[in-house]
Design a protein around this motif. Structure first.
Motif, PDB file in Angstrom:
ATOM      1  N   LEU A 169      -6.717 -29.965  50.368  1.00 42.52           N
ATOM      2  CA  LEU A 169      -5.502 -30.356  49.645  1.00 42.52           C
ATOM      3  C   LEU A 169      -4.479 -30.999  50.571  1.00 42.52           C
ATOM      4  CD1 LEU A 169      -4.994 -27.308  47.230  1.00 42.52           C
ATOM      5  CD2 LEU A 169      -6.131 -29.487  46.767  1.00 42.52           C
ATOM      6  N   GLU A 179       2.535 -25.081  51.073  1.00 42.11           N
ATOM      7  CA  GLU A 179       2.508 -25.614  49.707  1.00 42.11           C
ATOM      8  C   GLU A 179       1.076 -25.588  49.155  1.00 42.11           C
ATOM      9  OE1 GLU A 179       3.657 -27.238  46.071  1.00 42.11           O
ATOM     10  OE2 GLU A 179       4.796 -26.219  47.654  1.00 42.11           O
ATOM     11  N   LYS A 182       0.269 -22.088  48.217  1.00 40.51           N
ATOM     12  CA  LYS A 182       0.997 -21.728  46.997  1.00 40.51           C
ATOM     13  C   LYS A 182       0.278 -22.267  45.764  1.00 40.51           C
ATOM     14  CE  LYS A 182       5.350 -22.669  44.594  1.00 40.51           C
ATOM     15  NZ  LYS A 182       6.626 -23.417  44.662  1.00 40.51           N
ATOM     16  N   GLN A 183      -0.141 -23.528  45.837  1.00 47.45           N
ATOM     17  CA  GLN A 183      -0.834 -24.150  44.696  1.00 47.45           C
ATOM     18  C   GLN A 183      -2.153 -23.447  44.411  1.00 47.45           C
ATOM     19  OE1 GLN A 183       0.323 -26.504  42.695  1.00 47.45           O
ATOM     20  NE2 GLN A 183       2.221 -26.758  43.839  1.00 47.45           N
ATOM     21  N   THR A 186      -1.664 -19.969  42.672  1.00 44.03           N
ATOM     22  CA  THR A 186      -1.339 -19.957  41.240  1.00 44.03           C
ATOM     23  C   THR A 186      -2.586 -20.062  40.366  1.00 44.03           C
ATOM     24  OG1 THR A 186      -1.016 -22.362  41.175  1.00 44.03           O
ATOM     25  CG2 THR A 186       0.920 -21.010  41.636  1.00 44.03           C
ATOM     26  N   THR A 187      -3.670 -20.611  40.910  1.00 47.50           N
ATOM     27  CA  THR A 187      -4.901 -20.740  40.127  1.00 47.50           C
ATOM     28  C   THR A 187      -5.736 -19.465  40.147  1.00 47.50           C
ATOM     29  OG1 THR A 187      -6.254 -21.544  41.977  1.00 47.50           O
ATOM     30  CG2 THR A 187      -5.009 -23.187  40.725  1.00 47.50           C
ATOM     31  N   CYS A 212      -7.058 -27.254  40.810  1.00 46.28           N
ATOM     32  CA  CYS A 212      -5.857 -27.480  41.619  1.00 46.28           C
ATOM     33  C   CYS A 212      -5.804 -28.943  42.066  1.00 46.28           C
ATOM     34  CB  CYS A 212      -5.900 -26.544  42.833  1.00 46.28           C
ATOM     35  SG  CYS A 212      -4.335 -26.404  43.700  1.00 46.28           S
ATOM     36  N   LEU A 216      -2.790 -31.698  41.021  1.00 43.32           N
ATOM     37  CA  LEU A 216      -1.986 -32.363  42.050  1.00 43.32           C
ATOM     38  C   LEU A 216      -2.104 -33.877  41.984  1.00 43.32           C
ATOM     39  CD1 LEU A 216      -2.580 -29.981  45.103  1.00 43.32           C
ATOM     40  CD2 LEU A 216      -0.411 -30.400  43.924  1.00 43.32           C
TER      41      LEU A 216
END
Length: 301
Positions: A169, A179, A182-183, A186-187, A212, A216
């Protein structure tokens, strides 16, 4: 006791003594029971369920004027096996479509035609005589600024297996380490899996990384091929909620009734080398399938 001629004080003292004797006997019984329990194997306690939260979210997008994405006059197949014959089909920013139909009729192929992964370009295979043996033709048209979010049922195909999810990512979207974590968090991807090479992740973990990655990319239209294959119930519900809240178009191939019903998708069926809307909801479609199956079995008998 008073009727027996005892005073109130004597009666009170006798009651206290009786209570004390009972308590003493009960204590011995409890002690004996405790000894029996100590000899017994330890009770198997239920584990408290770990807190588990999944939150998929697709960012808002600007509305694109139609036509947004479509196939026009497409004929396509493999070898001499024609899957689609002169079809017209498209999606726009308000679409909520689930494609259904038997296995092998070309549902996944249709999605790949729409994203340009395979192209309906005209060509001929000539045999010994100079006549066309097979033809693929038609055209794919899409809005010049369209961003498509693609999720393949083989999620690892779009990912770099040699990278960790965080590295993947960070490299692709130029975001920082925190970041990216964090992303991924959340998944529902467990923290320890953020730094494991993607090739070593389970199917469900790869699916979370792929979703994810899709989000994005800020898509205008989301195209999903069997997105729930490796997801648990909580994740399916989270995906359905994300689709409901998304303001772009959605096209999916899925066998998951839960996802279709929750997202209120319009059903289109692929059959007889064509694609057409289903007259009714998922229950109607199920009833038609069961009826056809019953008729087929009756003919065999």
């Amino acid at each position: 006791m008073k009727k027996e001629g005892k005073s109130s004080k004597q009666a009170e003292e006798q009651m206290k003594q009786q209570i004390a004797n009972k308590a003493k006997k009960g204590g011995k019984k409890n002690a004996a029971k405790q000894n029996d329990d100590d000899d017994a194997p330890p009770a198997e306690l239920l584990q408290r369920r770990k807190e588990y939260s999944v939150k998929f979210q697709f960012p808002e997008t600007d509305k694109l004027n139609p036509p947004v994405l479509g196939l026009y006059g497409v004929t396509f197949g493999y070898g001499n096996d024609i899957l689609f014959k002169n079809i017209d089909f498209g999606v726009d920013m308000d679409s909520r479509i689930a494609i259904v139909g038997p296995n092998g009729v070309g549902k996944s192929t249709l999605l790949k035609l729409l994203i340009g992964k395979i192209e309906p370009v005209s060509f001929y295979i000539n045999g010994l005589i100079d006549i066309p043996n097979f033809q693929q033709s038609g055209e794919l048209r899409k809005h010049r600024t369209l961003r498509i979010g693609w999720f393949d049922q083989h999620a690892n195909e779009a990912l770099n297996g040699e990278q960790t999810p965080v590295e993947f990512l960070c490299t692709k979207f130029n975001i920082d380490y925190q970041e990216a974590r964090k992303q991924l968090g959340t998944t529902g991807l467990a923290a320890h899996a953020h730094t494991v090479k993607i090739r070593d992740l389970s199917g469900g973990q790869k699916s979370r990384v792929a979703l994810c990655n899709l989000a994005l990319g800020s898509p205008d239209i989301i195209i999903l091929d069997e997105p729930t294959n490796n997801l648990d119930i909580e994740s399916i519900d989270a995906l359905a909620e994300a689709i409901e809240n998304f303001n772009g178009g959605v096209l999916m191939v899925t066998h998951d009734e839960r996802l279709v019903v929750q997202t209120k998708c319009e059903l289109w069926i692929v059959e007889d080398q064509d694609i057409a809307p289903v007259d009714g909801d998922f229950e109607t479609y199920k009833a038609d399938v069961l009826k056809a199956l019953g008729e087929a079995l009756a003919v065999k008998k």
